[in-house]
Design a protein around this motif. Structure first.
Motif, PDB file in Angstrom:
ATOM      1  N   ASP A 268     -84.127  21.855  94.169  1.00  0.00           N
ATOM      2  CA  ASP A 268     -82.938  22.112  93.375  1.00  0.00           C
ATOM      3  C   ASP A 268     -83.335  22.724  92.039  1.00  0.00           C
ATOM      4  N   THR A 269     -82.437  23.495  91.477  1.00  0.00           N
ATOM      5  CA  THR A 269     -82.686  24.104  90.177  1.00  0.00           C
ATOM      6  C   THR A 269     -82.385  23.106  89.062  1.00  0.00           C
ATOM      7  N   ARG A 270     -82.759  23.491  87.862  1.00  0.00           N
ATOM      8  CA  ARG A 270     -82.495  22.667  86.693  1.00  0.00           C
ATOM      9  C   ARG A 270     -81.017  22.346  86.561  1.00  0.00           C
ATOM     10  N   GLU A 271     -80.171  23.340  86.807  1.00  0.00           N
ATOM     11  CA  GLU A 271     -78.730  23.162  86.655  1.00  0.00           C
ATOM     12  C   GLU A 271     -78.169  22.192  87.697  1.00  0.00           C
ATOM     13  N   GLU A 272     -78.675  22.277  88.931  1.00  0.00           N
ATOM     14  CA  GLU A 272     -78.223  21.354  89.969  1.00  0.00           C
ATOM     15  C   GLU A 272     -78.683  19.931  89.670  1.00  0.00           C
ATOM     16  N   LEU A 273     -79.916  19.795  89.190  1.00  0.00           N
ATOM     17  CA  LEU A 273     -80.425  18.483  88.822  1.00  0.00           C
ATOM     18  C   LEU A 273     -79.616  17.875  87.677  1.00  0.00           C
ATOM     19  N   MET A 274     -79.203  18.707  86.741  1.00  0.00           N
ATOM     20  CA  MET A 274     -78.427  18.202  85.607  1.00  0.00           C
ATOM     21  C   MET A 274     -77.116  17.565  86.059  1.00  0.00           C
ATOM     22  N   ILE A 275     -76.456  18.185  87.048  1.00  0.00           N
ATOM     23  CA  ILE A 275     -75.224  17.612  87.571  1.00  0.00           C
ATOM     24  C   ILE A 275     -75.487  16.229  88.170  1.00  0.00           C
ATOM     25  N   LYS A 276     -76.550  16.111  88.961  1.00  0.00           N
ATOM     26  CA  LYS A 276     -76.897  14.826  89.565  1.00  0.00           C
ATOM     27  C   LYS A 276     -77.236  13.787  88.501  1.00  0.00           C
ATOM     28  N   MET A 277     -77.977  14.210  87.487  1.00  0.00           N
ATOM     29  CA  MET A 277     -78.401  13.269  86.453  1.00  0.00           C
ATOM     30  C   MET A 277     -77.217  12.764  85.628  1.00  0.00           C
ATOM     31  N   ARG A 278     -76.290  13.650  85.329  1.00  0.00           N
ATOM     32  CA  ARG A 278     -75.103  13.227  84.579  1.00  0.00           C
ATOM     33  C   ARG A 278     -74.283  12.230  85.379  1.00  0.00           C
ATOM     34  N   GLN A 279     -74.212  12.439  86.679  1.00  0.00           N
ATOM     35  CA  GLN A 279     -73.503  11.488  87.532  1.00  0.00           C
ATOM     36  C   GLN A 279     -74.228  10.149  87.543  1.00  0.00           C
TER      37      GLN A 279
ATOM     38  N   PHE B  85     -92.501  16.676  84.455  1.00  0.00           N
ATOM     39  CA  PHE B  85     -93.370  17.581  83.701  1.00  0.00           C
ATOM     40  C   PHE B  85     -94.233  18.407  84.654  1.00  0.00           C
ATOM     41  N   ALA B  86     -94.805  17.743  85.658  1.00  0.00           N
ATOM     42  CA  ALA B  86     -95.666  18.442  86.613  1.00  0.00           C
ATOM     43  C   ALA B  86     -94.887  19.455  87.438  1.00  0.00           C
ATOM     44  N   LYS B  87     -93.613  19.182  87.701  1.00  0.00           N
ATOM     45  CA  LYS B  87     -92.783  20.098  88.486  1.00  0.00           C
ATOM     46  C   LYS B  87     -92.240  21.255  87.651  1.00  0.00           C
ATOM     47  N   GLY B  88     -92.541  21.248  86.353  1.00  0.00           N
ATOM     48  CA  GLY B  88     -92.126  22.351  85.495  1.00  0.00           C
ATOM     49  C   GLY B  88     -90.669  22.324  85.093  1.00  0.00           C
ATOM     50  N   ILE B  89     -90.065  21.132  85.005  1.00  0.00           N
ATOM     51  CA  ILE B  89     -88.676  21.021  84.562  1.00  0.00           C
ATOM     52  C   ILE B  89     -88.643  21.191  83.049  1.00  0.00           C
ATOM     53  N   ARG B  90     -88.161  22.332  82.585  1.00  0.00           N
ATOM     54  CA  ARG B  90     -88.123  22.660  81.160  1.00  0.00           C
ATOM     55  C   ARG B  90     -86.761  23.262  80.807  1.00  0.00           C
TER      56      ARG B  90
ATOM     57  N   GLU C 280     -85.457  25.964  72.852  1.00  0.00           N
ATOM     58  CA  GLU C 280     -85.113  24.664  73.413  1.00  0.00           C
ATOM     59  C   GLU C 280     -86.353  23.980  73.975  1.00  0.00           C
ATOM     60  N   ARG C 281     -87.238  24.777  74.591  1.00  0.00           N
ATOM     61  CA  ARG C 281     -88.490  24.208  75.090  1.00  0.00           C
ATOM     62  C   ARG C 281     -89.345  23.693  73.944  1.00  0.00           C
ATOM     63  N   ARG C 282     -89.330  24.457  72.833  1.00  0.00           N
ATOM     64  CA  ARG C 282     -90.113  24.029  71.671  1.00  0.00           C
ATOM     65  C   ARG C 282     -89.564  22.727  71.092  1.00  0.00           C
ATOM     66  N   MET C 283     -88.239  22.609  71.041  1.00  0.00           N
ATOM     67  CA  MET C 283     -87.618  21.385  70.518  1.00  0.00           C
ATOM     68  C   MET C 283     -87.818  20.206  71.464  1.00  0.00           C
ATOM     69  N   ALA C 284     -87.941  20.485  72.772  1.00  0.00           N
ATOM     70  CA  ALA C 284     -88.100  19.401  73.746  1.00  0.00           C
ATOM     71  C   ALA C 284     -89.517  18.849  73.765  1.00  0.00           C
ATOM     72  N   THR C 285     -90.503  19.636  73.331  1.00  0.00           N
ATOM     73  CA  THR C 285     -91.904  19.216  73.401  1.00  0.00           C
ATOM     74  C   THR C 285     -92.173  17.879  72.715  1.00  0.00           C
ATOM     75  N   PRO C 286     -91.661  17.635  71.489  1.00  0.00           N
ATOM     76  CA  PRO C 286     -91.910  16.321  70.862  1.00  0.00           C
ATOM     77  C   PRO C 286     -91.345  15.164  71.681  1.00  0.00           C
ATOM     78  N   TYR C 287     -90.192  15.369  72.337  1.00  0.00           N
ATOM     79  CA  TYR C 287     -89.618  14.305  73.158  1.00  0.00           C
ATOM     80  C   TYR C 287     -90.535  13.997  74.345  1.00  0.00           C
ATOM     81  N   ILE C 288     -91.053  15.056  74.978  1.00  0.00           N
ATOM     82  CA  ILE C 288     -91.916  14.874  76.138  1.00  0.00           C
ATOM     83  C   ILE C 288     -93.197  14.138  75.742  1.00  0.00           C
ATOM     84  N   LEU C 289     -93.857  14.625  74.691  1.00  0.00           N
ATOM     85  CA  LEU C 289     -95.116  14.015  74.263  1.00  0.00           C
ATOM     86  C   LEU C 289     -94.905  12.583  73.775  1.00  0.00           C
ATOM     87  N   SER C 290     -93.835  12.381  73.017  1.00  0.00           N
ATOM     88  CA  SER C 290     -93.547  11.028  72.519  1.00  0.00           C
ATOM     89  C   SER C 290     -93.227  10.083  73.667  1.00  0.00           C
TER      90      SER C 290
END
Length: 320
Positions: free
Chosen positions: A90-101, A278-283, A289-299
């Motif tokens: 699934d793409t990022r957008e499809e995963l987002m729908i599932k995650m919100r649910q 992270f390993a699957k490349g979900i960014r 936005e990727r730059r702003m997400a990096t601190p969340y991932i590392l933290s």
């Protein structure tokens, strides 16, 4: 599902861009459907899993050109002649729908949590493994945990907040319900299923980690979540129900063991989920936005890893 159809609506002026995107990404087919009112046109693109995310990302750049521009993602059960497409995902957008649910907190989620807690307690008190497994099928605990890991991988603070609230509420409801049952029951039953959830070891950590990894792999591959839901529920709901039950009958030492097992499982599931995303490349799609997400991932990785190491130390220092 390996093949999916993208129905794309864009201004007529963007037709050349759609064709270029389709050609550069080697989509299975790109067909012009019809010209719509208001100088818009519809295209359908048959895509494989491996190329779909790049195609969607490129076409999304055209959506800002018109308020009517849109991408609809539709499943394809079969196509003739047959197209070789072994990879599923699934793409990022499809995963987002599932995650919100999965992170959505409503009355249905609370009712399912209550019912699964009652069924799990009955199964554990009676030493009936089949009943416990039945409770795991009901338990909706997979969604919020994976949604939190997914939100962390994208730096999505709202999704993380919603997922945390839903997960915390679900756990609290399960513990409170089990505590009420414990107060009514009044004594410690002779049950290996129940007592087994008051002890924690490296095997329990491995179960939780494997559940988290299997959950994310299943999710990102577009496979059925039923079996994975059972695995994660096994890791999370029984210790939560055991914790509440032991609090209800005032068995404080056994309650501490169940609490430690619950914390271990939550940490392992979330860390495993974040690492696999992270390993699957979900960014995020855009570079800033990727730059702003990096601190969340590392933290997130650092916090969950440190908690896991601390828990390993506590378990090792706790007398058996």
């Amino acid at each position: 599902m390996p093949l999916k159809m993208l129905q794309v609506t864009v201004p007529v002026a963007a037709e050349a861009h759609v064709k270029k995107i389709a050609a550069s990404n080697s989509v299975v087919s790109c067909e012009r459907l019809a010209e719509l009112d208001g100088d818009h046109v519809q295209y359908v693109l048959l895509t494989r899993a491996g190329e779909r995310q790049k195609v969607i990302d490129d076409i999304q750049k055209l959506l800002a050109t018109s308020s009517r521009a849109r991408i609809n993602i539709m499943p394809v059960e079969a196509t003739l002649p047959d197209v070789e497409a072994r990879e599923a995902g699934d793409t990022r957008e499809e995963l987002m729908i599932k995650m919100r649910q999965g992170a959505h907190l409503d009355s249905g989620y609370l009712v399912l949590t209550l019912l699964s807690t009652i069924v799990a307690l009955i199964g554990m008190v009676q030493d009936n493994v089949a009943v416990v497994i039945g409770a795991m099928v009901i338990a909706p605990l997979l969604g919020p945990n994976l949604a939190f890991a997914f939100g962390t991988s994208l730096g999505d603070k709202k999704l993380m907040s919603d997922a945390f609230t839903t997960a915390f509420t679900g756990m609290s409801v399960a513990i409170a319900m089990a505590a009420i049952v414990g107060m009514i029951w009044g004594e410690l039953p002779e049950s290996q299923e129940l007592l087994g959830r008051t002890e924690v070891g490296l095997g329990g950590m491995a179960l939780a980690a494997a559940s988290g990894i299997a959950g994310v792999l299943s999710l990102t591959s577009g496979l059925s979540m039923t079996l994975v839901g059972v695995m994660v529920a096994v890791a999370l709901l029984p210790p939560a129900a055991t914790l509440g039950f032991m609090l209800g009958i005032k068995q404080w030492q056994l309650a501490n063991g169940a609490l430690l097992l619950l914390i271990v499982n939550v940490v392992c599931v979330n860390l495993a989920g974040l690492l696999v995303f992270f390993a699957k490349g979900i960014r995020p799609r855009l570079w800033f936005e990727r730059r702003m997400a990096t601190p969340y991932i590392l933290s997130g990785m650092a916090v969950w890893s440190l908690l896991l190491l601390l828990l390993i130390f506590v378990i090792g220092a706790t007398p058996s």
